[in-house]
Design an enzyme around this catalytic site. Structure first.
Site, mmCIF file in Angstrom:
data_model
loop_
_atom_site.group_PDB
_atom_site.id
_atom_site.type_symbol
_atom_site.label_atom_id
_atom_site.label_comp_id
_atom_site.label_asym_id
_atom_site.label_seq_id
_atom_site.Cartn_x
_atom_site.Cartn_y
_atom_site.Cartn_z
ATOM 1 N N HIS A 14 -2.770 3.841 -9.325
ATOM 2 C CA HIS A 14 -2.439 3.574 -7.904
ATOM 3 C C HIS A 14 -1.584 2.316 -7.871
ATOM 4 O O HIS A 14 -2.084 1.212 -8.029
ATOM 5 C CB HIS A 14 -3.709 3.371 -7.070
ATOM 6 C CG HIS A 14 -3.422 3.129 -5.619
ATOM 7 N ND1 HIS A 14 -4.021 3.847 -4.609
ATOM 8 C CD2 HIS A 14 -2.598 2.248 -4.993
ATOM 9 C CE1 HIS A 14 -3.576 3.423 -3.444
ATOM 10 N NE2 HIS A 14 -2.711 2.441 -3.648
ATOM 11 N N HIS A 16 2.009 0.274 -6.080
ATOM 12 C CA HIS A 16 3.132 0.160 -5.133
ATOM 13 C C HIS A 16 4.295 -0.545 -5.824
ATOM 14 O O HIS A 16 4.171 -1.712 -6.190
ATOM 15 C CB HIS A 16 2.718 -0.647 -3.892
ATOM 16 C CG HIS A 16 1.632 0.013 -3.112
ATOM 17 N ND1 HIS A 16 1.885 0.904 -2.095
ATOM 18 C CD2 HIS A 16 0.288 -0.063 -3.225
ATOM 19 C CE1 HIS A 16 0.732 1.336 -1.597
ATOM 20 N NE2 HIS A 16 -0.253 0.769 -2.268
ATOM 21 N N LEU A 17 5.395 0.173 -5.998
ATOM 22 C CA LEU A 17 6.588 -0.438 -6.604
ATOM 23 C C LEU A 17 7.626 -0.816 -5.559
ATOM 24 O O LEU A 17 8.569 -1.534 -5.868
ATOM 25 C CB LEU A 17 7.233 0.523 -7.610
ATOM 26 C CG LEU A 17 6.523 0.711 -8.944
ATOM 27 C CD1 LEU A 17 7.296 1.697 -9.812
ATOM 28 C CD2 LEU A 17 6.346 -0.609 -9.677
ATOM 29 N N ARG A 18 7.474 -0.277 -4.316
ATOM 30 C CA ARG A 18 8.504 -0.481 -3.276
ATOM 31 C C ARG A 18 9.843 0.087 -3.751
ATOM 32 O O ARG A 18 9.885 1.017 -4.530
ATOM 33 C CB ARG A 18 8.638 -1.950 -2.863
ATOM 34 C CG ARG A 18 7.329 -2.698 -2.658
ATOM 35 C CD ARG A 18 6.483 -2.139 -1.545
ATOM 36 N NE ARG A 18 5.369 -3.042 -1.263
ATOM 37 C CZ ARG A 18 4.220 -2.654 -0.734
ATOM 38 N NH1 ARG A 18 4.000 -1.394 -0.423
ATOM 39 N NH2 ARG A 18 3.271 -3.531 -0.489
ATOM 40 N N ASN A 42 4.517 5.196 0.125
ATOM 41 C CA ASN A 42 4.619 4.623 1.488
ATOM 42 C C ASN A 42 5.831 3.700 1.632
ATOM 43 O O ASN A 42 5.717 2.547 2.004
ATOM 44 C CB ASN A 42 3.321 3.910 1.904
ATOM 45 C CG ASN A 42 2.964 2.726 1.011
ATOM 46 O OD1 ASN A 42 3.337 2.687 -0.154
ATOM 47 N ND2 ASN A 42 2.233 1.772 1.557
ATOM 48 N N LYS A 100 -0.489 12.305 -1.366
ATOM 49 C CA LYS A 100 -1.281 11.199 -0.840
ATOM 50 C C LYS A 100 -1.611 11.398 0.629
ATOM 51 O O LYS A 100 -0.715 11.621 1.446
ATOM 52 C CB LYS A 100 -0.472 9.907 -1.005
ATOM 53 C CG LYS A 100 -1.058 8.696 -0.304
ATOM 54 C CD LYS A 100 -2.186 8.077 -1.099
ATOM 55 C CE LYS A 100 -2.851 6.960 -0.317
ATOM 56 N NZ LYS A 100 -2.916 5.709 -1.036
ATOM 57 N N HIS A 137 -6.541 7.758 0.864
ATOM 58 C CA HIS A 137 -6.877 6.437 1.416
ATOM 59 C C HIS A 137 -8.052 6.672 2.359
ATOM 60 O O HIS A 137 -7.891 7.205 3.455
ATOM 61 C CB HIS A 137 -5.683 5.823 2.160
ATOM 62 C CG HIS A 137 -5.991 4.449 2.676
ATOM 63 N ND1 HIS A 137 -5.396 3.308 2.179
ATOM 64 C CD2 HIS A 137 -6.857 4.028 3.627
ATOM 65 C CE1 HIS A 137 -5.887 2.252 2.805
ATOM 66 N NE2 HIS A 137 -6.769 2.659 3.695
ATOM 67 N N HIS A 175 -9.036 3.286 -4.491
ATOM 68 C CA HIS A 175 -9.486 1.914 -4.227
ATOM 69 C C HIS A 175 -10.793 1.863 -3.438
ATOM 70 O O HIS A 175 -10.849 1.315 -2.346
ATOM 71 C CB HIS A 175 -8.398 1.082 -3.532
ATOM 72 C CG HIS A 175 -7.647 1.743 -2.407
ATOM 73 N ND1 HIS A 175 -8.268 2.356 -1.354
ATOM 74 C CD2 HIS A 175 -6.318 1.865 -2.175
ATOM 75 C CE1 HIS A 175 -7.357 2.822 -0.542
ATOM 76 N NE2 HIS A 175 -6.172 2.553 -1.001
ATOM 77 N N LEU A 220 -6.143 -3.813 2.095
ATOM 78 C CA LEU A 220 -6.882 -2.699 2.707
ATOM 79 C C LEU A 220 -7.168 -1.635 1.660
ATOM 80 O O LEU A 220 -6.261 -1.312 0.889
ATOM 81 C CB LEU A 220 -6.066 -2.096 3.853
ATOM 82 C CG LEU A 220 -5.988 -2.992 5.096
ATOM 83 C CD1 LEU A 220 -4.956 -2.465 6.079
ATOM 84 C CD2 LEU A 220 -7.359 -3.104 5.757
ATOM 85 N N ASP A 248 -3.688 -0.803 -7.151
ATOM 86 C CA ASP A 248 -3.196 -1.003 -5.785
ATOM 87 C C ASP A 248 -2.391 -2.296 -5.706
ATOM 88 O O ASP A 248 -2.361 -2.944 -4.651
ATOM 89 C CB ASP A 248 -4.349 -1.004 -4.773
ATOM 90 C CG ASP A 248 -3.857 -0.760 -3.348
ATOM 91 O OD1 ASP A 248 -2.671 -0.416 -3.186
ATOM 92 O OD2 ASP A 248 -4.653 -0.926 -2.408
ATOM 93 N N ALA A 264 -1.086 -6.523 4.453
ATOM 94 C CA ALA A 264 -2.227 -6.291 3.553
ATOM 95 C C ALA A 264 -1.708 -5.996 2.153
ATOM 96 O O ALA A 264 -0.804 -5.184 1.987
ATOM 97 C CB ALA A 264 -3.038 -5.104 4.055
#
Ligand code: DOR
Ligand code: ZN
Length: 346
Positions: A14, A16-18, A42, A100, A137, A175, A220, A248, A264
């Site tokens: 899990h 986040h690389l953006r 996201n 997701k 989530h 998470h 979160l 995360d 977050a």
């Protein structure tokens, strides 16, 4: 005295690389230690279609510094308009490893998520049929539900009914932050797995709120009471294959964290493996670290364990981690565990 531990190269289930400048800055922090990552979709706009996921994967690979390898595992963002056939095609081509589910409004860039869960039943049924995993989530968004109860309420109201209606669907509770999450995951059989972050093994809600508010500990699902942190530690270090690492790691610039309404996310890619070695040693479970970080995840996803290794070494002097990672968008603060750590990946 030095002590060392060699384990199969870990994966982050899990992450986040953006995109753009931020991705350029944070991708090496993950690729340095991890073989693969489940890449959260996201973005703005979100990664909804197979074509968008293919283009995002290309941008990730293009941002990888020379000499580093990393295999991004792509994920589609589930909306009420998601087309089951597009999802099936993206899975059949080998591009997409999971879908997701964000309840609408639950977290960063989740506005296009699901409001009415009945509207995504055809996609979930198709996924169960073709063996495509659902990452969840797990928090309700109802304003009348206390934020510290939102995970437990989600399990009762949303997750359990989805799993009863579609028992063949393979679900990852992402998470998890509560004993309720641990207990539900344990009792869920072979089609249910759960990821645990590094920071939820280290902080409880006092770390965020007592003695002054600490925005860099706000994420979160929000960290809960100590009894929940202890349940997560017990689960992660137990050797139970249900539980595996999903950091995360979620970069936001300091500017966006330190606002009256700050974002977050904890950014842990840089020091996660050293922190995990510290936590597992504290629990007298260093022999369980490889399972949690490198083996249980691939087993759940039906993928091979990485064939390369990393070595963690403990020395007498505390490891110095960078305080911040620079990006063209601004600095990102690296998660500070609040205690000295003597482990590092060497
Ligand atoms: O803390 C979080 N940050 N939790 C999430 O679910 C999303 C993430 C982000 O994208 O920043
Ligand atoms: Zn996330």
């Amino acid at each position: 005295m030095t002590q060392s531990l060699t384990i199969a190269r870990p994966d982050d289930w899990h992450l986040h690389l953006r995109d753009g400048a931020m991705m350029q800055a944070v991708l090496p922090e993950t690729a340095r230690h991890f073989g693969r990552g489940i890449i959260m979709p996201n973005l703005v706009p979100p990664v909804v279609t197979g074509a968008q996921a293919a283009a995002y994967r290309e941008r990730i690979l293009a941002a990888l510094p020379e000499g580093m390898t990393f295999d991004p595992q792509m994920v589609l963002y589930l909306t009420e308009d998601t087309d089951p056939e597009d999802v099936a095609a993206a899975h059949a081509s080998g591009l997409v490893k999971a879908v997701k589910l964000y309840p609408a409004g639950a977290t960063t860039n989740s506005a296009s998520g699901v409001q009415n869960f009945d509207n995504v039943r055809p996609v979930l049924e198709k996924m169960a049929e073709i063996g495509l995993h659902l990452c969840v989530h797990g928090e309700v968004t109802n304003h009348d539900v206390d934020i510290f109860d939102r995970e437990a309420v989600f399990i009762d109201r949303i997750l359990d009914p989805i799993r009863k209606a579609t028992p063949e669907l393979r679900v990852i509770m992402e998470h998890i932050t509560t004993k309720d999450g641990v207990d539900y995951a344990k009792s869920g059989g072979d089609n249910l797995g759960a990821t645990i972050t590094t920071h939820h093994l280290i902080i409880n809600r006092n770390h965020i709120l007592a003695g002054g508010i600490k925005p860099h500990y706000y994420c979160l699902p929000v960290a809960k009471r100590e009894k929940h942190r202890l349940a997560l530690r017990a689960a992660a270090t137990s050797g139970d294959k249900t539980f595996f690492l999903g950091t995360d790691s979620a970069p936001h610039t300091d500017e966006n964290k330190l606002l009256p309404c700050g974002c977050a996310g904890c950014f842990t890619a840089t020091n996660t493996m050293a922190l995990l070695a510290h936590v597992f040693e504290e629990e007298d479970a260093l022999d369980k670290l490889e399972g949690f970080a490198s083996k249980h995840g691939p087993a759940f996803y039906g993928l091979p364990v990485n064939d390369s290794t990393i070595t963690l070494t403990k020395s007498d002097t505390a490891t110095t981690f960078p305080e911040k990672i620079k990006s063209a968008d601004g600095p990102v603060t690296v998660f500070d565990p609040g205690f000295p750590v003597f482990w590092d990946v060497t």
